[in-house]
Design an enzyme around this catalytic site. Sequence first.
Site, PDB file in Angstrom:
ATOM      1  N   ARG A  64       0.837  -1.206   0.000  1.00 39.94           N
ATOM      2  CA  ARG A  64       0.000   0.000   0.000  1.00 39.94           C
ATOM      3  C   ARG A  64       0.866   1.248   0.000  1.00 39.94           C
ATOM      4  O   ARG A  64       1.871   1.294   0.720  1.00 39.94           O
ATOM      5  CB  ARG A  64      -0.882   0.050   1.257  1.00 39.94           C
ATOM      6  CG  ARG A  64      -2.074  -0.825   1.200  1.00 39.94           C
ATOM      7  CD  ARG A  64      -3.084  -0.460   2.254  1.00 39.94           C
ATOM      8  NE  ARG A  64      -2.515   0.222   3.419  1.00 39.94           N
ATOM      9  CZ  ARG A  64      -3.225   0.610   4.459  1.00 39.94           C
ATOM     10  NH1 ARG A  64      -4.506   0.407   4.495  1.00 39.94           N
ATOM     11  NH2 ARG A  64      -2.657   1.211   5.482  1.00 39.94           N
ATOM     12  N   ARG A 120       2.183  10.517   8.466  1.00 41.91           N
ATOM     13  CA  ARG A 120       0.989  10.165   9.254  1.00 41.91           C
ATOM     14  C   ARG A 120       1.308  10.171  10.746  1.00 41.91           C
ATOM     15  O   ARG A 120       0.459  10.471  11.576  1.00 41.91           O
ATOM     16  CB  ARG A 120       0.469   8.786   8.829  1.00 41.91           C
ATOM     17  CG  ARG A 120      -0.120   8.809   7.426  1.00 41.91           C
ATOM     18  CD  ARG A 120      -0.494   7.437   6.951  1.00 41.91           C
ATOM     19  NE  ARG A 120      -1.706   6.950   7.565  1.00 41.91           N
ATOM     20  CZ  ARG A 120      -1.969   5.658   7.780  1.00 41.91           C
ATOM     21  NH1 ARG A 120      -1.098   4.742   7.444  1.00 41.91           N
ATOM     22  NH2 ARG A 120      -3.101   5.301   8.333  1.00 41.91           N
TER      23      ARG A 120
END
Length: 215
Positions: free
Chosen positions: A155, A166
């Site tokens: 991913r 993140r």
Amino acid sequence: MKLVFIGPPGIGKGTYAKAISQKYGIPHISTGDIFREEIAKGSELGRRVKEYVDKGLLVPDEIVIEVVKRRLSQPDCAKGFILDGFPRTLRQAEALDQITRIDAVLLFNAPLEIIIERVSGRRICPNCGAIYHVKWRPPKTPDVCDVCGARLIKRRDDEPDVVRRRYEIYLQTFTPIIEYYRRKGLLVEVDASHEAEEVVMEIERILKRLGLIKE
Ligand code: AMP
């Protein structure tokens, strides 16, 4: 046993929550999962939150609080629950205090480099959704899904640069929440740099110490 789990993306929080949820028969409530399911179903709620979730923006507090309030009033939450991904703002934390009394907030920590190593080994099947790890859960044939034979992919979210970004966003979002629960004396830090099984045992030790599960 009313618990809140907090931790950066990729730390394995979902895995630990699932293990504790199954063993002790309390639901694992992830607001992110609820929103994704509602979007997939095309429900009224799904339509209201889609734009935010697609852009990675916070869904407005009123909507999230209403969803959590309704979910916690269901009979399967009577013995307790694990909240994952909620609260994310101080207003949500305060609203949660109005809804119920939380017993403990578990904060999962690990050095960023360990999280990156873990996440960068992750491979998923774009066809059936099965998840593998090159080191800890390798498929029988490299890069091929055991379940359906499709070629596995990595991913984009699991690339080191994305994981770092993140993590920064996680710190910005959750630091006030972490401080809120620290001040209330509810925060317990869990070292999540070990293997999942060990982390789950550590959680159980903590819950015993707090008198939330029996010896
Ligand atoms: P997650 O799977 O927890 O990363 O959540 C996915 C997305 O759902 C987030 O990027 C937000 O758009 C939305 N979301 C989940 N939980 C909350 C929350 N407590 N407050 C606001 N938005 C949320």
